[in-house]
Design a protein around this motif. Structure first.
Motif, PDB file in Angstrom:
ATOM      1  N   GLN A  12      -9.288  -7.168   9.604  1.00  0.00           N
ATOM      2  CA  GLN A  12      -9.949  -6.190   8.745  1.00  0.00           C
ATOM      3  C   GLN A  12      -8.908  -5.502   7.883  1.00  0.00           C
ATOM      4  OE1 GLN A  12     -12.111  -3.018  10.779  1.00  0.00           O
ATOM      5  NE2 GLN A  12     -11.182  -1.755   9.187  1.00  0.00           N
TER       6      GLN A  12
ATOM      7  N   THR B  72       1.443   6.918  -6.578  1.00  0.00           N
ATOM      8  CA  THR B  72       0.306   7.792  -6.852  1.00  0.00           C
ATOM      9  C   THR B  72       0.680   9.250  -6.649  1.00  0.00           C
ATOM     10  OG1 THR B  72      -1.164   6.044  -6.086  1.00  0.00           O
ATOM     11  CG2 THR B  72      -2.110   8.231  -6.275  1.00  0.00           C
ATOM     12  N   GLY B  73       1.414   9.498  -5.545  1.00  0.00           N
ATOM     13  CA  GLY B  73       1.812  10.864  -5.242  1.00  0.00           C
ATOM     14  C   GLY B  73       2.581  11.501  -6.390  1.00  0.00           C
TER      15      GLY B  73
ATOM     16  N   ASP C 280     -12.201  -2.378   1.082  1.00  0.00           N
ATOM     17  CA  ASP C 280     -12.197  -1.870   2.450  1.00  0.00           C
ATOM     18  C   ASP C 280     -13.532  -2.126   3.135  1.00  0.00           C
ATOM     19  OD1 ASP C 280     -10.916  -0.071   4.556  1.00  0.00           O
ATOM     20  OD2 ASP C 280     -12.843   0.891   4.219  1.00  0.00           O
TER      21      ASP C 280
ATOM     22  N   ALA D  80     -10.266  -0.516  -4.293  1.00  0.00           N
ATOM     23  CA  ALA D  80      -9.731  -0.244  -2.954  1.00  0.00           C
ATOM     24  C   ALA D  80     -10.856   0.055  -1.959  1.00  0.00           C
ATOM     25  CB  ALA D  80      -8.751   0.919  -3.000  1.00  0.00           C
ATOM     26  N   GLN D  81     -11.841   0.852  -2.382  1.00  0.00           N
ATOM     27  CA  GLN D  81     -12.945   1.179  -1.479  1.00  0.00           C
ATOM     28  C   GLN D  81     -13.860  -0.019  -1.252  1.00  0.00           C
ATOM     29  OE1 GLN D  81     -11.840   3.075  -4.085  1.00  0.00           O
ATOM     30  NE2 GLN D  81     -12.707   5.124  -3.962  1.00  0.00           N
TER      31      GLN D  81
ATOM     32  N   ARG E 137      -7.334   1.052 -11.367  1.00  0.00           N
ATOM     33  CA  ARG E 137      -7.320   2.449 -10.913  1.00  0.00           C
ATOM     34  C   ARG E 137      -6.284   3.257 -11.687  1.00  0.00           C
ATOM     35  NH1 ARG E 137      -5.117   3.574  -5.323  1.00  0.00           N
ATOM     36  NH2 ARG E 137      -5.126   1.335  -5.385  1.00  0.00           N
TER      37      ARG E 137
ATOM     38  N   GLU F 159       0.821  -1.201   0.000  1.00  0.00           N
ATOM     39  CA  GLU F 159       0.000   0.000   0.000  1.00  0.00           C
ATOM     40  C   GLU F 159       0.865   1.266   0.000  1.00  0.00           C
ATOM     41  OE1 GLU F 159      -3.852  -0.145   2.381  1.00  0.00           O
ATOM     42  OE2 GLU F 159      -3.823  -0.713   0.298  1.00  0.00           O
TER      43      GLU F 159
ATOM     44  N   ASP G 236       0.983   4.361  -2.656  1.00  0.00           N
ATOM     45  CA  ASP G 236       0.820   5.769  -2.270  1.00  0.00           C
ATOM     46  C   ASP G 236       1.941   6.618  -2.830  1.00  0.00           C
ATOM     47  OD1 ASP G 236      -1.425   5.096  -0.944  1.00  0.00           O
ATOM     48  OD2 ASP G 236      -0.596   5.260   1.069  1.00  0.00           O
TER      49      ASP G 236
END
Lengths: 460, 295
Positions: free
Chosen positions: A215, A105-106, A410, A406-407, A127, A98, A102
């Motif tokens: 989770q 993506t940044g 989650d 991703a959402q 994505r 992850e 990030d």
């Protein structure tokens, strides 16, 4: 109350001038440092900018998680020695999947990424493609290239009729079993539970089946396998919608909940990630384990009580259903706007080629993608999981290939973990997950999320 | 009337500045929260009929984070106020080397949050951090402080208290110095003990400073981002995630700008309700106190 304004009293603080001087000094030294650091960087890059020869080598940069970067270090050196015009430079990214996403993506959001190639996890692809960050690869890699790979390795690379990624590894979720406790691995979920309960009753082992119930993304990978194993599906590519409240999906959730209720799996599974489950299995606590291929080497390396007593098989499904492990593969994608795509593609060709994959299989246990490697007797000897990995690559399961993954992952992991910790039954849990999934899709896609004309996945 | 126009004119630059940095983003967030703006729309805003707000109401992660943020803010600010008061009282006393002591106490506050959070993360590292090294040298075994929700939460609060205690102490110290020494002297001559002086004189006169510290710190703690992002990344399993971090993740990890704006705005509204409610309660208590005082 004194009439003085609140801060005037600060004047009385005698050490304030001293403090200010210290602060000023600190600021000054920080500024000097900040000025010096880039300056030294500039001077070195300025040196290399001086035209030494007419044909300067082109530098191709690839961003990878550190363990994989280390694993390909020798092949990269080989590549650099044999291709004079190109310098392949590996940027060692963070270890965590992850975190590296990030990071990528940044810099991609800012427009100019400091790398030409990115090692992409299968769950990011949709994505990144939707964001328009990748260059299609079919110009360089025709259909015959993928045709030389195992069926499962071909998945998760194409979308919307384009090829976006060349796979480097072909890992799937696997079922680990104890060869000292049973003759052969279970054929389906019912056998898995029956064997577990029998062994537990006879006191041969404390727990039956260990898996990832925390989770987090790992629970979503478990869900992909269990849903498929019960004939349900998480994602319908043709409607671009989730189908989490189908009777089959509820039955799948019910099976997981029953594992905990019946004591086949410990309650602690609800807080287990890959490593927790692996540690417990390696200590001899259980008959079965769900994990990725790397776990086998960890068990054999560790020298614990179950060393040499572990078999591996493809993930099982319910009776009459075809089981399938979740696909967890890495592959290389070309960043749009890379100034030298030809050289970058040459690097892709080498890094995803048989030489590198062979080495990754021997040293790291990663499953190759090329069919020829699976037929290599020498490699079969040196990478004992090869046969099982090939078998698992016949029916692997893809996580929903949507930019919203991703959402969706989650919220499903959240709901199912809630069920595992006793906050709701399988029916309400899956109904809530479905309701929330549709809300997420509507919120993400606008009116398109309401109708059934979302982007279909080409892969399936 | 003329004075009024002049005052408005004089205030105009400040008001314009406020509008630019505060009102405009707020309105923009409000507008964006009614749009889908994600990779599915090519990052272009497309109206989605309030779907973001419907999603928010049913978003377990948002409400979990709201609870966690509130819990973090209440616990850390309460500890900071109590600890800050103690520290301020200590530094107020005439001591040898008081100036140096005061400067030293300020050090954690002067440290950038990111640096200090990284420091804490290193201290808590399993198994290489100094804390685990200490545990091992005492015969224990390494503990994953940052992989257990309870201990992670504890250390996030501790790190925040450690860093901002000096700020609260500084504010309260300024307050203490406004209290005339002769008042304390008078009370002492009348035979009042230290606790009595604290309760009857110091605390009541310190109330505006306490309120100021509370307001500053609460607003800051409810928007906590950098400390948690660096120290725990919101983990394990989202157990320390704050609302600001969730909003950030929606934009930067999920590329879902419409929903990120919704989360941001909802956080702001929650903050407003909370601080507004607190202020109202305080005012009411204050008025009541005055009425009682008058009676």
């Amino acid at each position: 109350m004194a009439a003085r304004p609140p801060f005037s009293s600060l004047r009385r603080w005698r050490s304030l001038p001293k403090l200010l001087t210290t602060a000023l000094l600190a600021l000054l030294s920080a500024t000097v440092l900040l000025v010096l650091l880039p300056a030294s960087g500039l001077s070195s890059s300025g040196m290399s900018a001086i035209p030494v020869a007419a044909a300067d080598p082109v530098t191709v940069r690839v961003l990878m998680p550190a363990p994989l970067a280390d694993a390909v270090a020798a092949p990269v050196a080989q590549f650099n020695a044999s291709s004079p015009g190109v310098v392949l430079e590996v940027i060692r990214g963070p270890l965590d999947t992850e975190t590296i996403s990030d990071l990528a993506t940044g810099s991609l959001l800012l427009g100019e990424a400091p790398f030409d190639l990115l090692l992409v996890d299968v769950s990011w692809l949709a994505r990144y493609v939707a964001a328009g960050w990748f260059e299609p690869l079919e110009r360089w890699f025709g259909p015959e290239v993928l045709a030389a790979m195992e069926p499962g390795a071909r998945l998760g690379n194409g979308l919307d009729g384009h090829l976006w990624r060349m796979p480097l590894t072909g890992d799937t979720g696997l079922l680990y079993w104890r060869t000292d406790l049973m003759e052969r691995p279970p054929r389906d979920t019912e056998e898995l539970v029956a064997i577990s309960r029998d062994l537990q009753r006879r006191g041969r082992v404390r727990w039956g089946y260990l898996w990832q119930g925390r989770q987090y993304e790992g629970l979503s990978c478990v869900m992909v396998e269990v849903l498929h194993g019960f004939g349900a599906r998480w994602w319908n590519g043709s409607t671009a919608r989730t189908e989490l409240d189908s009777p089959e999906a509820v039955a799948a959730a019910q099976w997981l909940a029953a594992l905990l209720q019946d004591g086949v799996s410990p309650q602690a599974v609800a807080s287990y990630a890959e490593n927790d489950a692996l540690q417990s299995f390696a200590a001899g606590d259980a008959a079965f384990l769900r994990n990725w291929p790397y776990a086998w080497r960890e068990i054999e390396k560790g020298g614990g009580p179950v060393k040499g007593k572990v078999g591996v098989t493809a993930m099982v499904g319910a009776p009459g259903e075809q089981g399938g492990g979740t696909l967890g593969t890495w592959g290389l994608s070309l960043i749009k706007g890379s100034p030298h795509p030809e050289e970058a593609v040459a690097a892709i060709r080498w890094l995803t080629g048989p030489v590198v994959q062979r080495q990754l299989a021997i040293e790291q246990g990663y499953a190759p993608t090329w069919s020829t490697l699976y037929d290599d007797p020498d490699l079969q000897r040196r990478a004992p999981l090869l046969t099982v990995q090939r078998q698992a690559l016949q029916h692997p399961q893809l996580r929903p290939p949507t930019p919203a993954y991703a959402q969706l992952s989650d919220l499903l992991a959240r709901q199912v973990n809630g069920m595992l910790t006793g906050q709701g039954g399988p029916g309400p849990t899956m109904a809530a997950a479905q309701r929330q999934s549709l809300q997420v899709l509507r919120s993400l896609a606008g009116p398109a999320g309401d109708t059934a004309d979302g982007r279909p996945a080409v892969d399936r | 009337m003329k004075a009024r126009t002049a005052s408005l004119l004089l205030m105009a630059p400040a008001l314009l500045l406020l509008a630019a940095v505060f009102l405009y983003p707020l309105l923009r967030y409000g507008w964006l929260s009614f749009q889908a703006s994600s990779v599915l729309t090519g990052l272009e805003p497309v109206p989605n009929g309030g779907a973001n707000w419907g999603r928010l109401l049913d978003d377990a992660r948002f409400w979990t984070d709201a609870f966690q943020t509130l819990r973090f803010a209440v616990c850390s600010v309460a500890l900071e106020l109590v600890g800050g008061l103690g520290l301020a009282l200590l530094l107020h006393r005439p001591l040898r080397g008081r100036g140096t002591l005061r400067a030293l106490t300020l050090l954690p506050w002067a440290l950038p949050t990111t640096v200090m959070a990284l420091g804490w993360r290193w201290i808590l590292n399993d198994p290489h951090g100094p804390l685990n090294a200490a545990i091992r040298s005492l015969g224990g075994s390494s503990y994953g402080f940052l992989s257990t929700p309870a201990t992670t939460w504890f250390f996030v609060v501790l790190a925040d208290v450690w860093k901002t205690l000096p700020f609260v102490a500084l504010l309260l110290l300024a307050g203490l110095q406004t209290i005339p020494e002769d008042l304390e002297e008078a009370l002492r001559l009348e035979g009042a003990g230290r606790l009595q002086i604290l309760r009857r004189l110091t605390l009541p006169l310190l109330v505006p400073y306490l309120a100021l510290a509370l307001l500053f710190r609460l607003a800051q703690a409810l928007g906590v981002f950098d400390l948690i992002q660096v120290l725990s990344g919101g983990g394990p399993a989202g157990s320390t995630e704050s609302l600001a971090l969730y909003a950030y993740l929606n934009a930067m990890r999920f590329l879902d700008f419409g929903y990120a704006a919704t989360v941001m705005l909802a956080t702001f509204l929650l903050l407003l309700v909370l601080l507004g409610g607190g202020w109202w309660l305080w005012r009411r208590g204050d008025l009541q106190g005055r009425r009682e005082g008058a009676a």
